[in-house]
Design a protein around this motif. Structure first.
Motif, short mmCIF file in Angstrom:
data_model
loop_
_atom_site.label_atom_id
_atom_site.label_comp_id
_atom_site.label_asym_id
_atom_site.label_seq_id
_atom_site.Cartn_x
_atom_site.Cartn_y
_atom_site.Cartn_z
N TYR A 35 6.70 -48.04 23.49
CA TYR A 35 5.49 -47.47 22.88
C TYR A 35 5.77 -47.21 21.41
CZ TYR A 35 3.53 -46.77 27.54
OH TYR A 35 3.02 -46.97 28.79
N THR A 36 5.33 -48.11 20.56
CA THR A 36 5.52 -47.96 19.12
C THR A 36 4.53 -46.95 18.57
OG1 THR A 36 3.94 -49.72 18.60
CG2 THR A 36 6.24 -50.38 18.95
N ARG A 37 4.74 -46.56 17.32
CA ARG A 37 3.81 -45.61 16.68
C ARG A 37 2.38 -46.14 16.71
NH1 ARG A 37 3.73 -41.41 13.07
NH2 ARG A 37 6.00 -41.31 13.08
N ASN A 38 2.21 -47.42 16.44
CA ASN A 38 0.88 -48.03 16.42
C ASN A 38 0.21 -47.94 17.80
OD1 ASN A 38 -1.25 -49.47 15.16
ND2 ASN A 38 -0.53 -51.35 16.11
N ILE A 39 0.96 -48.25 18.86
CA ILE A 39 0.42 -48.19 20.22
C ILE A 39 0.06 -46.75 20.59
CG2 ILE A 39 1.01 -48.46 22.67
CD1 ILE A 39 2.60 -50.95 21.90
N ILE A 40 0.94 -45.81 20.26
CA ILE A 40 0.69 -44.40 20.59
C ILE A 40 -0.57 -43.89 19.89
CG2 ILE A 40 1.57 -42.04 20.19
CD1 ILE A 40 4.37 -43.21 20.82
N GLN A 41 -0.74 -44.24 18.63
CA GLN A 41 -1.93 -43.80 17.91
C GLN A 41 -3.20 -44.40 18.50
OE1 GLN A 41 -1.06 -44.61 13.77
NE2 GLN A 41 0.19 -42.76 13.56
N LYS A 42 -3.12 -45.65 18.98
CA LYS A 42 -4.27 -46.26 19.64
C LYS A 42 -4.61 -45.54 20.95
CE LYS A 42 -3.91 -50.96 17.79
NZ LYS A 42 -3.56 -52.37 18.09
N ILE A 43 -3.57 -45.16 21.70
CA ILE A 43 -3.77 -44.43 22.96
C ILE A 43 -4.51 -43.12 22.69
CG2 ILE A 43 -2.55 -43.15 24.79
CD1 ILE A 43 -0.39 -45.34 24.66
#
Length: 323
Positions: A35-43
């Motif tokens: 879970y990269t920063r980009n994925i986490i922010q999308k979640i």
């Protein structure tokens, strides 16, 4: 690349001893590395995070002691392309398990893209890290900590972990990292020093551009025949900052293609020198801009580091011919 559905449920309770209080930073520490920063922010933005049974969509939300965090992930995600390892001839000035400082040659793409899946700086760095006899570090990808254009040569920082990148980014924001460039500019600059401050576009979304204020200092090192050698000092690192600021001042870097039509006046030099300069331009396709020096604090060891690199042969020859 294929799309896959991710279905996961995670639950955490925030404690006072947890360092990161901002929601996205806290989840980066707690969730698996995939879970990269980009994925986490999308979640978070998609409304898949609940704190004390209340939906939270603000990635900057500050957590309080005993907050109960629940994450429900159900979304389509593109499967990341695997970064290939390639053996490249890289000039390494510094290397440890956390950080690398590389003197990048010009005309080398940094990040793989749709048109450049191979032969990039990241391909070469991954090969280097995964084939070291001492450590054999296994990575999805290395992290580039500062921008350098394909045509530009010079010092570039590479981190082996996202937290190292965050630390270096913080140092940039506090102006602790010092970067100095050497540029050969068309024309004669009469002033000894020029300070330039202006807003530069950093992103474009849905027809709207987002700008940030940037500051650059240009100091004359040497005046040549129809060219000026400059030391360029920037307090930030926006895309093409030096090139844009010089254009706004009415000057362009030698062999610049993006922001101007290159113009060199050959009347005052011998014909054999004209041929050598023409050959340099045709063969190398370089930009006369080099990231020469770099100063920073090591993110882990907290020691002061300073690096200086040698300018490329093509820039050296250009200066010598036009002297």
């Amino acid at each position: 690349m294929h799309k896959r559905i991710i279905r996961k449920y995670y639950k955490f309770i925030f404690k006072k001893k947890d360092v990161a209080a901002r929601l996205d930073n806290y989840l980066i520490d707690k969730l698996p590395k995939r879970y990269t920063r980009n994925i986490i922010q999308k979640i978070i933005i998609l409304g898949n995070v609940y704190i004390n049974k209340k939906q939270i969509k603000n990635k900057k939300h500050l957590l309080k002691s005993k907050d109960r965090i629940e994450i429900f992930t159900l979304y389509l995600n593109k499967k990341e392309a695997i970064l290939k390892c390639e053996r490249l001839n890289l000039s390494i000035l510094y290397e440890d398990e956390y950080l690398l400082i590389i003197n990048k040659q010009f005309n080398l793409v940094v990040h793989p893209g749709t048109r450049n899946q191979e032969g990039t700086l990241l391909n070469g760095i991954k090969y280097l890290l995964e084939n070291k006899a001492e450590t054999r570090i296994q990575l999805k990808k290395p992290y580039i900590a500062n921008r350098i254009d394909k045509e530009t040569s010079g010092l570039i920082m590479v981190a082996t972990d996202e937290k190292i990148v965050q630390n270096l980014s913080k140092q940039f924001s506090l102006n602790w990292i010092k970067k100095k460039y050497i540029a050969v500019v068309n024309g004669i600059i009469k002033e000894e020093q020029i300070n330039k401050i202006s807003k530069i576009v950093i992103s474009r979304k849905k027809g709207k551009s987002r700008k940030k204020v940037c500051f650059s200092t240009f100091k004359v090192i040497e005046r040549l025949r129809d060219l000026t050698v400059l030391k360029c000092i920037i307090s930030s690192g926006r895309t093409h900052q030096i090139r844009v600021h010089l254009k706004e001042l009415g000057y362009t870097i030698f062999n610049e293609k993006k922001y101007s039509i290159d113009k060199i006046y050959y009347e005052k030099i011998a014909s054999y020198k004209k041929k050598i300069i023409s050959r340099i331009i045709q063969d190398s396709k370089f930009l006369a801009l080099h990231a020469k020096s770099l100063e920073l604090i090591h993110p882990i060891f907290l020691k002061y580091l300073q690096f200086t690199s040698i300018i490329p042969f093509e820039i050296y020859m250009l200066i010598k011919i036009m002297f």
